[in-house]
Each structure stands twice: as structure tokens, then as C-alpha cells.
Design a protein around this motif. Structure first.
Motif, mmCIF file in Angstrom:
data_model
loop_
_atom_site.group_PDB
_atom_site.id
_atom_site.type_symbol
_atom_site.label_atom_id
_atom_site.label_comp_id
_atom_site.label_asym_id
_atom_site.label_seq_id
_atom_site.Cartn_x
_atom_site.Cartn_y
_atom_site.Cartn_z
ATOM 1 N N GLN A 217 1.031 -1.030 0.040
ATOM 2 C CA GLN A 217 -0.074 -0.057 -0.054
ATOM 3 C C GLN A 217 1.109 1.176 0.068
ATOM 4 O O GLN A 217 1.591 1.440 0.977
ATOM 5 C CB GLN A 217 -0.715 -0.126 1.297
ATOM 6 N N PRO A 218 0.909 2.056 -1.094
ATOM 7 C CA PRO A 218 1.808 3.238 -1.172
ATOM 8 C C PRO A 218 1.846 4.034 -0.067
ATOM 9 O O PRO A 218 0.434 4.287 0.397
ATOM 10 C CB PRO A 218 1.551 3.703 -2.611
ATOM 11 N N LEU A 219 2.467 4.669 0.160
ATOM 12 C CA LEU A 219 2.650 5.591 1.572
ATOM 13 C C LEU A 219 3.251 7.088 1.082
ATOM 14 O O LEU A 219 4.121 6.904 0.337
ATOM 15 C CB LEU A 219 3.068 5.238 2.816
ATOM 16 N N PRO A 220 2.714 8.299 1.467
ATOM 17 C CA PRO A 220 3.371 9.702 1.375
ATOM 18 C C PRO A 220 4.485 9.294 2.326
ATOM 19 O O PRO A 220 4.633 8.734 3.395
ATOM 20 C CB PRO A 220 2.366 10.588 1.772
ATOM 21 N N ALA A 221 5.368 10.615 2.046
ATOM 22 C CA ALA A 221 6.575 10.425 3.004
ATOM 23 C C ALA A 221 6.576 10.717 4.102
ATOM 24 O O ALA A 221 7.027 10.345 5.335
ATOM 25 C CB ALA A 221 7.658 11.455 2.307
ATOM 26 N N ASN A 222 5.121 11.570 4.699
ATOM 27 C CA ASN A 222 5.023 11.920 6.027
ATOM 28 C C ASN A 222 3.629 11.524 6.291
ATOM 29 O O ASN A 222 2.585 12.262 6.607
ATOM 30 C CB ASN A 222 5.085 13.483 5.904
ATOM 31 N N PRO A 223 3.417 10.138 6.480
ATOM 32 C CA PRO A 223 2.121 9.586 6.896
ATOM 33 C C PRO A 223 1.470 10.023 8.197
ATOM 34 O O PRO A 223 2.454 10.170 9.272
ATOM 35 C CB PRO A 223 2.063 8.164 6.539
ATOM 36 N N PRO A 224 0.062 10.209 8.238
ATOM 37 C CA PRO A 224 -0.310 10.705 9.752
ATOM 38 C C PRO A 224 -0.633 9.215 10.689
ATOM 39 O O PRO A 224 -0.836 9.430 11.632
ATOM 40 C CB PRO A 224 -1.717 11.108 9.377
ATOM 41 N N GLY A 225 -0.026 8.284 10.100
ATOM 42 C CA GLY A 225 -0.031 7.201 11.280
ATOM 43 C C GLY A 225 0.428 6.007 10.325
ATOM 44 O O GLY A 225 0.968 5.900 8.939
ATOM 45 N N TRP A 226 0.389 4.831 10.835
ATOM 46 C CA TRP A 226 0.903 3.487 10.176
ATOM 47 C C TRP A 226 -0.410 2.793 9.911
ATOM 48 O O TRP A 226 -0.762 2.553 8.695
ATOM 49 C CB TRP A 226 1.727 2.776 11.069
ATOM 50 N N VAL A 227 -1.172 2.063 10.844
ATOM 51 C CA VAL A 227 -2.300 1.108 10.517
ATOM 52 C C VAL A 227 -3.337 2.063 9.856
ATOM 53 O O VAL A 227 -4.099 1.398 9.056
ATOM 54 C CB VAL A 227 -2.807 0.814 11.986
ATOM 55 N N SER A 228 -3.648 3.167 10.235
ATOM 56 C CA SER A 228 -4.787 4.070 9.502
ATOM 57 C C SER A 228 -4.401 4.082 8.056
ATOM 58 O O SER A 228 -5.375 4.529 7.385
ATOM 59 C CB SER A 228 -5.066 5.512 9.830
ATOM 60 N N GLU A 229 -3.247 3.797 7.324
ATOM 61 C CA GLU A 229 -3.128 3.799 5.963
ATOM 62 C C GLU A 229 -2.960 2.734 5.404
ATOM 63 O O GLU A 229 -2.610 2.533 4.148
ATOM 64 C CB GLU A 229 -1.622 4.583 5.857
ATOM 65 N N PHE A 230 -3.408 1.570 6.017
ATOM 66 C CA PHE A 230 -3.506 0.236 5.301
ATOM 67 C C PHE A 230 -4.381 0.142 4.110
ATOM 68 O O PHE A 230 -5.365 0.822 4.330
ATOM 69 C CB PHE A 230 -3.692 -0.858 6.311
ATOM 70 N N GLY A 231 -3.950 -0.899 3.510
ATOM 71 C CA GLY A 231 -5.140 -0.897 2.245
ATOM 72 C C GLY A 231 -6.252 -1.919 2.740
ATOM 73 O O GLY A 231 -6.098 -2.377 3.916
#
Length: 880
Positions: A217-231
Motif C-alpha cells: 500500500q503506497p504511502l506518502p513520505a509523511n503519513p499521519p500514522g501507520w495502521v490507518s493508512e493500510f489497504g
């Protein structure tokens, strides 16, 4: 090594900006960051899958490969150097995962080995948010060498490597790279009972050769969290939650040897012990698990590092005992941004607080720790967003056995029967962008007459919250706590006099000793608002407070009460690689502090930064200015004290950690106006991996910390208090050696050894004159040669020079020497069941402060007979 992995994520989490300079919302995110979906399928009736790393069974054909990983570090959002494929399937009892990790030159695959959770060399992992709550997850990591890693993820990015589920994996080197297979029993996951499940899904690969991280799951360089950005993982139909039931009995045989003390009946040269106990894990519901331990033993755990605190405060040591480390994030309630916490698990099983010594005592056999009769934890998260944690523990009465000068033996109670309780709850809401929570702790002691200096009851509670908005870029969070301790007037008076509180301060109008009190109630809390992700900037502003009456040290940790603090932080990130660095950041921090009387005590400004260079070397440094430093604790109940203005800087740098040999160098320098005090610290760290199965580290730290006004004692002159200070010349040296050898991923040998030396010599004694004067020479008055003399181990002071000693104090010079080592052979002979062979050594002594380090080492370390502990521990885990 799990720390290295968390650090890599934290750096990316903190160090970057999105590819676009403008603030992005969920509506204008680039397409490559849209949520991906993988659809799995059941293999029931399609054949079995054998976990051998080959991925050749027909059952795998029921699902498709997914690929197109994108780089997360260092060049975010670009295609990785080497691509990865993943498949996921399931049956009624297990989840199956397969990976193909392409590598053009298989000879460059790094097959370094380590203990479980070391994450060595090349690896690939899968993260599963089976609660689908955007905050918690389960991580399974497979190293190319066959080493497992597993972590429980909480709070949207906190990785806890103490979680050790039972699962199975294997790897294979191929002409195209390497492959991996895993079987994860569903009993090790937590999920609801919906007929069709949707889980969060992420996969990360470390490409060791280029030190790249790529994610499914691609992520931007400065994500607001880890789990919240999952696919998303879909296609999970008809899964039934598996209630976990595991029982793990253990037995321990132990032999202690030490130098025999003539005439001491308790030091005859050796002791033996044979004991046993039980650990269990019980799935109470689909979501909640109970962990039990009866008569636990932690003999395989490393000893604490050596440390000396001249300021008198308690030293904070990390928890290392497995039962208390696992799921510790659920019970954490850090409310002031440092070690202060409502729950500090090392209070359970602490060193007894009483003493067997009396006026006629000749010999004492004091217990080292309080026996934990049993402990239980209920923890988990429900499908409705409730996170629950309950911990209950009972420790036994502890007795010291004493022999008096007449040879009569007696048992003296040194710690009462004690019950400890912690309850923690959090509730998600607002589409998981917010939560509120609470905590309650209780310590209840079965008191005895000789232990009335202890609190009979101690309670604390707190409420906390966090709210995120605008795609979790911005946040506001806070907490409030309250404590209440009860006991005899003696116990509460002792609390008021303690270094944490110091109600006896002579110049404080807002606190005073009340010797009749039998309870004390205090408060504390924190509030913070800031920008936590997105763009190139991070910032926050906040404050916290601890009232003078706040007391947490029965089951929590509190260094100092009576403090109000304000802070502000801003940081600029450069996360996209350039021709000369991979990542960089620079920040400015400021804080100020006050007490509850309104005294303005401190302000500090710090500039710091970090650069990860193009060759994967790194450098970090910083500098600070402290133009105002007042403290209420230095004179141990005396008036408020002023330190001279301080400046300091630090610089650390390290070479490429991928190399077989790498090193770190560090230097810290602090100096105060008029040379009031100073600090020079030198740090050198060596890391060497001559074989894939062998790694070594050697860390040496040397420190000099001179101080012209180090507190010595309090006396009196003609009825006036005299706070005696001295010029201390102290230095410390520690060296830590670690050796790890892997015979195979399940059979390891570890060695840890650390000598620690601390030497302190005093001279140029003085006493406090005007404690808040800016000029050091007005702050103190120096004794001249006609006022002070040294005789028979004591300093005699004739302050008025009339030929009569007005007061005296003992020689404060001292030298402390300690050596700790631990050799552990660990064999996980079947998943979840282990045998430990342990050999521990220890030496503790008092040296001659007039000697140099080499003489102290020779006289105190090399010439003493160490205390040895030989231990065999065997466990067997039944999965029912």
C-alpha cells in the motif's frame, strides 16, 4: 533490533513532506496513494499447503498474485529497485501468505541471522489489522535467513516486539531472488464474527543492498500514522473466531555460588533452588484474552545497566520481564512527556522496602526481590472500538532472616502482602479519528506494625483524549490525573519530606509539613495541539503540570511534583533524496517551567538536526542555551537554588549499518558560567558481523562531570542551617559487550557483559550564602584553610575560627564498581516451547577514590570472586 525497525518508521513518519508542497486533502491525494484492495479466497477442498518456502502446491492457484510495491524509503513514491509479489489464502484454521522477492543477483541476498525479532538482513513482512480499527494490528516478519519477527501494533504505529505468537514460516533462495511462505493460525489473531470480514492490510519489504523499504500500500513520505493508512484485505467469508487456549508450565533449577563469609550462616558459599510455575493464555471471547502467570521466574532476563544518581532521584530502568513487557502499550499512561507514568510495572516484585537490620543484628539474609505469587491480565479490543486492559497481581509477604550478636535467629517482615490493580480503557469514535480513555490503579497493602512508614492504600486515576482532523494531519490531545495515598501519619509525613515533594522547603509559602495528615491528594495533566503529518513541517505547543501533592510511586513513576511546564516545538523535513543526502530534518525546541508558588524556574532553547547521508552514513547534532536555571530540589529541603547559565552541544555520527563493520562516535559538551559545572561525555560504539550467524557490539562511554557546588550535607551554625557543598571531580566509565551467535534460527547463544566504574572526589568545600544570587561567589562562601580540616575520616569546620569545632561532616569521597554479565543459550525446540541455559556473574564493590581507573579495575573487579548463578529453565506450551 526491533528498535531499529521502529526507528526507521519513526524517521520516515517524522522526516518528510508530501511530493507536493501544498497541503493535500483526501479529495486531492495522488492516485498512487489511493487505498488498494486484495481479494483472497478459501482453499478448503483445494488441497493442503506445506510451509517449505517453495510455493508449489495447487492450492495456491485459487488466488492471484498482487505486486506493484512502491518505495517508501528513501525515494518515496517511486518504483523500487527490486519488485515483490504477494499471495494470501485461508482455510478454517489458518491464514497463508506467500512472497516472491525478486533480486537480479541472488548472491547479494543478505542472509544475516539473529534472535527472534532481530529483523536482520533482507526481510519481508505482512501487517494485518484484523480489528479493522485503523489503530491496531499484527505484524509478521520473515527474514531471508529464516528468522521470525512478530509485533503487536498499537496506537496507529507503536510496535511491541514482546508479542510472540505461534506461527510457521520457511524461505527458499531461487534463481530469481528468494521466496517465503507463512502459516498463521487464526487463533493468534483477533477479529469479529461477521460472515464477511474486511481487514486492513500492508506489506513491507526491506531490500538490504540499497537499504530500501517498499510497501504494497503506497504511502506518502509523511503519513499521519501507520495502521490507518493500510489497504484492504477482502474475500474473507465464513471465518469463525478461534478462542485461544495455551498453557505453558515451566521448571527452574538454580545454583548460586559466592565467596564464603566466615561466621555468616547465610553466606556459606552456595545456594540451590528448584521451583516451577505456570503461564497461560486464554481466549475469553473473540476479542479478549486473559494472560495468567503463577509464581513467575525471570532468571533469563538481563541485569540492569550500572548507574549512579548524585541528585538523589530514583533512576528509571526499563521493564524487561516478559509477562509485563507483553501488551505494555495497552496499560501505558504517560501523562507528562517523560518517564512519569501512572503504571510502572517494576513496582510489582520490587526490592523489599523494609530492612532486617537492628541495633543488635550481626547477620542478615535480605530477599533481593518480592515474590510475585501470581498475576493476570485481561486485554483486547472489541469490534465496537473499546480497548480494554485489566491487570491484577499479588505479591507475598517477604521476610528477612536475621541473627543477632547472641546467635539467636529471627524472621523480620520487610514487605507486606500487597495487591496491585490496573484498569485501562479507550473508546474510538468519529470514524476512528478520535478516542477518549481512562485509567485506574490501586495498591493495597496488608500492613504490619514495623512497616507503618509505607502507604496502606494508594490510588490513581486519569482521563485522556485525542482528536485528529483533516486526514489526521492535525491533532489535539490531553490528559488529567489524580492521586490519593493513605496511611499512618508517619507514612504521609515521610511522603511530604521525600525528594519528590520537599514540603519542608524553608522559603516555600505554598507547602508545609503537616505531621497529622493521614492522606494526600494531588493532580496532574497535559494538553497539546499540533500538526503531526503532511507537508514539510511539524509543530506542536503544549503544557503539563504536577501539583505538589501528586504521588504516584506506589504503582507508578514520578520524579518530581510541584512543576508547571510549557513547551513548543517546530521541525522542517527534507525527505526526498538529493545528490548528497537521503533524508534530513532540523528542529527548534523551547520549554519553560514554574512551580505552584509562581516561581519562574527555567527556560531552555535548543536547535537540533539529523542527516542521513547519500552513502547511508548519518549525523545528528544540536546545541542549547539555558539562560535561567532554578531548582527546588538541589538543597534537599533547603531554599530554592540557582545554577549558573548553561550552554551545551552534542554531535553524533555513524557509518553505514549494512556493512559487516560499522561504528558510531559521539561527543557531548556542557559548560556553565563561572565554571559552576560542566559535562564532557565521549561515546564510541562498534558493531561487527564477521559471519551471518555471529554479530558483536562493543559500546564504551566515558564521562567527566565536574561541579563546584555539589550538595554534600546539611548542618547548623549557631542555630542557622548550613547547606554544605563541595567541588566534585567525578568520572565514570562503562563498556558493554554483546555477542550473539545463531546456530540456527531457533537455537541461539547470547552474551552480555558490562563493567561500570564511578569515581567521585570532593574538594574546595563551601556553604550556601545567597542561593539565588547570579554571581557564584555571592551564591556560596568558600571555606579557607583555617576553617576546615580533615581528621580520622571526617571534616571538622571551625567557621568562626575560635579554635572550637562548630560542626563536622563525613568524607563524601567514594568509588563504586560493578560488573554484570549474562550468558544465555536459548533453544525453541518446538514453536512456543523453550529451554534456557543461563550463567550470570556479578561483582559489586566500593573502591578507593584516590586510585585511578586501572587500579580500581585491578583491585575491585579482577581480584574479587564474582557471584555466579547457573540456571536451567524449561517451558512447554500446550495449545488446546
Amino acid at each position: 533490533m526491533a528498535f531499529q525497525k521502529q526507528l526507521a518508521f519513526a524517521i520516515s513518519f517524522l522526516c518528510g513532506g508530501l511530493l507536493f508542497s501544498q497541503e493535500e486533502t483526501s479529495e486531492n491525494k495522488p492516485n498512487k496513494y489511493e487505498k488498494r484492495v486484495y481479494t483472497t479466497a478459501s482453499i478448503v477442498g483445494k488441497g493442503d499447503i506445506t510451509i517449505d518456502g517453495k510455493i508449489e502446491e495447487d492450492a495456491w492457484n485459487v488466488v492471484e498474485w498482487t505486486t506493484d510495491y512502491l518505495e517508501f524509503e528513501p525515494d518515496v513514491g517511486t518504483p523500487p529497485t527490486e519488485q515483490t509479489k504477494m499471495k494470501i489464502a485461508y482455510d478454517d484454521k489458518n491464514l497463508y501468505v506467500a512472497f516472491i522477492c525478486f533480486q537480479a543477483d541472488p548472491s547479494t541476498i543478505e542472509k544475516r541471522m539473529g534472535r527472534r525479532d532481530d529483523f536482520p538482513g533482507d526481510w519481508v513482512e505482512i501487517n494485518i489489522d484484523s480489528y479493522n480499527d485503523d489503530r491496531t494490528g499484527f505484524s509478521f516478519t520473515i527474514s531471508a535467513s529464516g528468522v521470525k519477527g512478530d509485533e503487536f501494533i498499537s496506537n496507529n504505529g507503536n510496535f511491541d516486539d514482546s508479542w510472540n505468537p505461534i506461527w510457521y514460516m520457511d524461505t527458499e533462495i531461487t534463481s530469481e531472488g528468494w521466496t517465503a511462505e507463512a502459516r498463521i493460525p487464526l487463533s493468534q489473531l483477533r477479529f469479529g464474527n461477521n460472515d464477511e470480514q474486511v481487514w486492513g492490510l500492508q506489506s513491507t519489504r526491506r531490500y538490504f543492498k540499497n537499504e530500501e523499504r517498499s510497501t504494497w500500500q503506497p504511502l506518502p513520505a509523511n503519513p499521519p500514522g501507520w495502521v490507518s493508512e493500510f489497504g484492504e484485505l477482502r474475500g474473507l467469508i465464513g471465518l469463525k473466531p478461534q478462542k485461544q487456549l495455551e498453557i505453558q508450565p515451566y521448571t527452574v533449577a538454580q545454583l548460586d555460588t559466592y565467596e564464603k563469609e566466615q561466621g555468616n550462616p547465610y553466606r556459606d558459599g552456595s545456594d540451590t533452588k528448584l521451583t516451577g510455575g505456570l503461564d497461560a493464555k486464554i481466549g475469553v471471547t473473540n476479542d479478549l484474552t486473559v494472560d495468567l502467570t503463577i509464581n513467575p521466574d525471570f532468571g533469563q532476563v538481563d541485569a540492569d545497566p550500572g548507574a549512579i544518581a548524585l541528585d538523589g532521584f530514583e533512576i528509571f530502568f526499563q521493564e524487561r520481564r516478559p509477562f509485563f513487557v507483553e501488551n505494555k502499550n495497552i496499560f501505558d499512561y504517560n501523562f507528562a512527556g517523560n518517564d512519569d507514568n501512572l503504571f510502572f510495572s517494576r513496582r510489582i516484585g520490587r526490592t523489599p522496602q523494609g530492612s532486617g537490620y537492628g541495633p543488635t543484628t550481626a547477620y542478615v539474609d535480605d530477599p533481593i526481590n518480592t515474590t510475585i505469587l501470581g498475576a493476570a491480565k485481561l486485554s483486547g479490543k472489541t469490534k465496537d472500538g473499546w480497548t480494554l486492559g485489566i491487570l491484577e497481581s499479588v505479591t507475598a509477604k517477604e521476610y528477612a532472616t536475621t541473627t543477632d550478636v547472641n546467635g539467636e535467629e529471627e524472621e523480620v517482615l520487610v514487605e507486606p502482602l500487597t495487591n496491585y490493580f490496573v484498569g485501562r480503557v479507550q473508546k474510538d469514535f468519529n470514524d476512528r479519528n478520535s478516542y477518549i480513555g481512562g485509567i485506574f490503579t490501586a495498591t493495597v497493602r496488608n500492613m504490619a506494625d514495623n512497616l507503618q512508614f509505607l502507604h496502606s492504600h494508594a490510588y490513581s486515576g486519569g482521563l485522556d483524549f485525542q482528536h485528529n482532523w483533516k486526514d489526521r494531519k492535525y491533532y489535539v490531545e490531553g490528559s488529567a490525573v489524580m492521586s490519593n495515598v493513605r496511611g499512618s501519619a508517619e507514612a504521609i509525613t515521610n511522603t511530604q519530606y521525600s525528594l519528590t515533594h520537599l514540603f519542608q522547603r524553608v522559603d516555600a509559602s505554598h507547602v508545609e509539613i503537616d505531621p497529622t495528615k493521614t492522606s494526600l491528594t494531588g493532580t496532574g495533566g497535559r494538553f497539546e495541539i499540533g500538526k503531526g503529518s503532511g507537508g514539510n513541517w511539524r509543530y506542536n505547543f503544549g503544557g503539563n503540570w504536577r501539583s505538589p501533592e501528586l504521588e504516584l510511586n506506589d504503582l507508578g513513576f514520578l520524579r518530581q511534583a510541584d512543576d508547571i511546564r510549557q513547551y513548543a516545538n517546530v521541525r522542517r523535513f527534507w525527505n526526498n533524496p538529493t545528490s548528497w543526502f537521503r533524508q534530513a530534518n532540523i528542529g527548534l525546541n523551547q520549554f519553560s517551567s514554574y512551580d505552584f508558588e509562581g516561581n519562574y524556574n527555567r527556560i531552555q532553547y535548543e536547535l537540533n538536526g539529523y542527516v542521513n547521508w547519500k552513502n547511508n552514513w548519518w549525523t545528528e547534532g544540536g546545541a542549547a542555551h539555558k539562560p535561567r536555571i532554578f531548582t527546588n530540589t538541589v538543597l534537599r529541603g533547603g531554599p530554592r537554588w540557582r545554577w549558573s547559565d548553561e550552554n551545551y552541544f552534542y554531535l553524533f555520527s555513524g557509518t553505514d549499518s549494512r556493512k559487516k563493520f560499522n561504528m558510531h562516535l559521539g561527543y557531548v559538551n556542557s559548560w556553565a558560567k563561572q565554571q559552576n559545572f560542566g559535562l564532557q561525555r565521549y561515546v564510541i560504539r562498534f558493531f561487527y558481523q564477521p559471519l551471518n550467524t555471529l554479530n558483536l557490539s562493543l559500546i564504551t562511554e566515558y564521562e567527566q562531570n565536574p561541579n563546584k557546588t555539589q550538595y554534600v550535607t546539611e548542618s547548623a551554625f549557631n542555630g542557622t542551617p548550613r547547606y554544605i557543598l563541595g567541588e566534585i571531580d567525578n568520572e565514570s566509565l562503562s563498556t558493554t559487550l554483546r555477542v550473539n551467535y545463531n546456530i540456527n534460527p531457533n537455537l541461539t547463544i547470547q552474551y552480555y557483559g558490562q563493567p561500570f566504574i564511578f569515581n567521585a572526589k570532593y574538594s574546595n568545600f563551601n556553604y550556601v550564602n545567597n542561593p539565588i544570587a547570579e554571581d557564584l561567589n555571592e551564591r556560596v562562601t568558600w571555606f579557607d584553610g583555617n576553617q576546615i580540616s580533615f581528621e580520622e575520616g571526617a571534616y571538622l569546620v571551625d567557621e568562626d575560627k575560635d579554635g572550637t569545632t562548630d560542626y563536622s561532616f563525613g568524607d563524601p569521597n567514594f568509588s563504586f564498581v560493578q560488573f554484570r554479565s549474562n550468558l544465555v543459550v536459548r533453544w525453541e525446540y518446538i514453536p512456543g516451547s523453550e529451554i534456557f541455559l543461563v550463567w550470570s556473574q556479578g561483582i559489586t564493590g566500593i573502591g578507593d577514590p584516590n586510585n585511578d581507573f586501572s587500579t580500581i579495575i585491578d583491585n575491585q573487579l579482577l581480584s574479587q570472586r564474582p557471584q555466579n548463578t547457573f540456571l536451567i529453565k524449561a517451558t512447554y506450551r500446550f495449545v488446546l
